[in-house]
Design an enzyme around this catalytic site. Structure first.
Site, PDB file in Angstrom:
ATOM      1  N   GLU A  14       9.456   4.728  76.873  1.00 56.75           N
ATOM      2  CA  GLU A  14      10.101   5.976  76.315  1.00 56.75           C
ATOM      3  C   GLU A  14      10.063   7.111  77.128  1.00 56.75           C
ATOM      4  O   GLU A  14      10.596   8.166  76.856  1.00 56.75           O
ATOM      5  CB  GLU A  14       9.538   6.491  75.021  1.00 56.75           C
ATOM      6  CG  GLU A  14       9.773   5.217  73.954  1.00 56.75           C
ATOM      7  CD  GLU A  14       8.725   5.489  72.835  1.00 56.75           C
ATOM      8  OE1 GLU A  14       9.140   6.094  71.857  1.00 56.75           O
ATOM      9  OE2 GLU A  14       7.570   5.108  72.798  1.00 56.75           O
ATOM     10  N   SER A 139      10.468   4.516  69.443  1.00 51.70           N
ATOM     11  CA  SER A 139      11.802   4.511  69.697  1.00 51.70           C
ATOM     12  C   SER A 139      12.529   3.000  69.519  1.00 51.70           C
ATOM     13  O   SER A 139      13.527   2.697  70.078  1.00 51.70           O
ATOM     14  CB  SER A 139      12.150   5.215  70.778  1.00 51.70           C
ATOM     15  OG  SER A 139      11.569   6.442  71.104  1.00 51.70           O
ATOM     16  N   TYR A 210      19.595   6.843  70.607  1.00 50.09           N
ATOM     17  CA  TYR A 210      20.009   7.613  71.544  1.00 50.09           C
ATOM     18  C   TYR A 210      21.076   7.631  72.395  1.00 50.09           C
ATOM     19  O   TYR A 210      21.288   8.685  73.111  1.00 50.09           O
ATOM     20  CB  TYR A 210      18.619   7.362  72.532  1.00 50.09           C
ATOM     21  CG  TYR A 210      17.393   7.735  71.960  1.00 50.09           C
ATOM     22  CD1 TYR A 210      16.900   9.183  71.618  1.00 50.09           C
ATOM     23  CD2 TYR A 210      16.247   6.595  71.639  1.00 50.09           C
ATOM     24  CE1 TYR A 210      15.596   9.415  70.959  1.00 50.09           C
ATOM     25  CE2 TYR A 210      14.978   6.994  70.955  1.00 50.09           C
ATOM     26  CZ  TYR A 210      14.752   8.137  70.627  1.00 50.09           C
ATOM     27  OH  TYR A 210      13.624   8.585  70.092  1.00 50.09           O
ATOM     28  N   ARG A 249       6.643  12.518  62.136  1.00 50.11           N
ATOM     29  CA  ARG A 249       7.640  11.961  61.438  1.00 50.11           C
ATOM     30  C   ARG A 249       7.326  10.865  60.828  1.00 50.11           C
ATOM     31  O   ARG A 249       6.940   9.646  61.316  1.00 50.11           O
ATOM     32  CB  ARG A 249       8.848  11.736  62.202  1.00 50.11           C
ATOM     33  CG  ARG A 249      10.200  11.793  61.491  1.00 50.11           C
ATOM     34  CD  ARG A 249      11.412  11.138  62.375  1.00 50.11           C
ATOM     35  NE  ARG A 249      11.067   9.593  62.665  1.00 50.11           N
ATOM     36  CZ  ARG A 249      11.212   9.247  64.028  1.00 50.11           C
ATOM     37  NH1 ARG A 249      11.429  10.285  64.940  1.00 50.11           N
ATOM     38  NH2 ARG A 249      10.997   8.019  64.149  1.00 50.11           N
ATOM     39  N   ASP A 251       8.555   7.177  58.722  1.00 42.05           N
ATOM     40  CA  ASP A 251       9.840   6.651  58.459  1.00 42.05           C
ATOM     41  C   ASP A 251       9.373   5.484  57.282  1.00 42.05           C
ATOM     42  O   ASP A 251       8.304   4.897  57.247  1.00 42.05           O
ATOM     43  CB  ASP A 251      10.160   5.656  59.765  1.00 42.05           C
ATOM     44  CG  ASP A 251      10.486   6.501  60.772  1.00 42.05           C
ATOM     45  OD1 ASP A 251      10.898   7.787  60.628  1.00 42.05           O
ATOM     46  OD2 ASP A 251      10.504   5.904  61.867  1.00 42.05           O
ATOM     47  N   GLU A 264       6.369   3.321  59.598  1.00 45.32           N
ATOM     48  CA  GLU A 264       5.682   3.743  60.780  1.00 45.32           C
ATOM     49  C   GLU A 264       5.459   5.223  60.661  1.00 45.32           C
ATOM     50  O   GLU A 264       6.315   6.055  60.095  1.00 45.32           O
ATOM     51  CB  GLU A 264       5.845   3.340  61.850  1.00 45.32           C
ATOM     52  CG  GLU A 264       7.216   3.640  62.600  1.00 45.32           C
ATOM     53  CD  GLU A 264       7.542   2.966  63.663  1.00 45.32           C
ATOM     54  OE1 GLU A 264       7.839   3.799  64.746  1.00 45.32           O
ATOM     55  OE2 GLU A 264       7.860   1.742  63.848  1.00 45.32           O
ATOM     56  N   ASN A 266       5.302   8.691  63.678  1.00 42.29           N
ATOM     57  CA  ASN A 266       5.333   9.133  64.927  1.00 42.29           C
ATOM     58  C   ASN A 266       4.807  10.366  65.186  1.00 42.29           C
ATOM     59  O   ASN A 266       5.084  10.991  64.398  1.00 42.29           O
ATOM     60  CB  ASN A 266       6.787   9.062  65.352  1.00 42.29           C
ATOM     61  CG  ASN A 266       7.607   7.796  65.344  1.00 42.29           C
ATOM     62  OD1 ASN A 266       7.683   7.016  66.199  1.00 42.29           O
ATOM     63  ND2 ASN A 266       8.243   7.551  64.040  1.00 42.29           N
ATOM     64  N   GLY A 270      10.918  12.695  68.543  1.00 40.83           N
ATOM     65  CA  GLY A 270      11.650  13.345  69.485  1.00 40.83           C
ATOM     66  C   GLY A 270      12.280  14.817  69.310  1.00 40.83           C
ATOM     67  O   GLY A 270      12.294  15.471  68.058  1.00 40.83           O
TER      68      GLY A 270
END
Length: 306
Positions: A14, A139, A210, A249, A251, A264, A266, A270
């Protein structure tokens, strides 16, 4: 005026996302007008080199196993300066998708059954439809959705070749759950507004995140009664269970029956133009410069408390 050392890059898959995120953070901190900002692009960095970089506070905007999953945090602990994000043990636990799912299950957070994938096994240990992805990447790097048994040989061969070319990479497989993908940002232990992620077609993969501009993001979506509160409760519980700090974050998938399932977490989400934590924060009156300033202040606060 304190100097903030913003780190971007890293050796992980990433890296490009990290460079964009680091540029976003550095620009936001400069706009805030409260900090002197020093931006550095790194790869794997030895302890002595990190110590030599100028800055009173470190903001490591690194995504992936090295930068987000423990090794960088070990270096930052040795460095001794305040830094944004999780400490090493929490970073390692959160980056390991199998370990974090087990911790979630113990805490009563629903998550689909999963296991580590051995590419030498000819048959799938979890029947299709299923999801195959690396255990220690984010990602959606290396994400494969195996929709039916006929797809399994091709997915298995692709993963086998990837593992062969990247020694040490480990894949997992989990049951596929159809539904809405939702995410909740966590800021200093408190949930931000829920976002519904709606790709134009296909999964919310690296390209949808992205490189494409057709993914839609719906803040505070209309959900079945009780679903939003449940998702935020689960996100908060996971954040605390893993020992995270400052920002994360989380999800989820909301299935057809309105039940949320953890995907998951993070721990350094980002900070690009497509990123979700800044979108959610802005919606409650915390624009990007204020968000990055607040995270820097949290690092200083927690360092002083220790």
């Amino acid at each position: 005026m304190k100097r903030v050392l913003v780190l971007g890059g890293g050796p992980d898959a990433e890296r490009e996302v990290s460079l964009n995120s680091a540029a976003g953070v550095a620009g936001a901190l400069r706009t805030a007008g409260k900090w002197e900002v020093v931006s550095k692009t790194i790869d794997r960095i030895p302890s002595a080199e990190l110590k030599a970089l100028p800055g009173d506070v470190v903001f490591p905007v690194l995504h992936g196993a090295f930068g987000e999953g423990g090794p960088m945090q070990d270096l930052l602990e040795q460095d001794g300066r305040p830094y944004v994000g999780c400490r090493p043990a929490a970073a390692r636990l959160a980056m390991d998708k199998i370990a974090s799912k087990l911790a979630a299950s113990r805490a009563g957070i629903p998550t689909a059954e999963a296991c580590v994938l051995n590419v030498n096994d000819e048959s799938s240990p979890i029947p299709a439809p299923c999801v195959v992805k690396p255990v220690h990447d984010g990602s959606s790097v290396g994400l494969h959705i195996c929709k039916d048994a006929a797809m399994w040989p091709r997915v298995r061969q692709t993963v086998r070749e990837d593992v062969r070319s990247k020694p040490g990479r480990v894949y997992m497989i989990e049951r596929f759950i159809s539904g809405k993908e939702l995410t909740v940002g966590m800021l200093d232990g408190k949930p931000l507004p829920t976002i519904h992620i709606a790709p134009a077609d296909g999964p919310y993969d690296y390209e949808a995140k992205y490189t494409r501009d057709d993914t839609q993001y719906h803040l505070n979506p209309t959900l079945p009664e009780g679903a939003d509160a449940a998702i935020k409760s689960y996100a908060s519980k996971l954040f605390d269970t893993l020992g995270c700090r400052h920002v994360s974050r989380v999800d989820f998938i909301l299935d057809q029956a309105g039940r949320p399932w953890l995907l998951e977490i993070n721990t350094m989400p980002g900070f690009t133009s497509h990123s979700l934590v800044p979108k959610a924060a802005a919606s409650v009156g915390i624009p990007m410069p204020d968000l990055c300033s607040r995270l820097t202040e949290l690092a200083i606060r927690d360092h002083a408390a220790r």
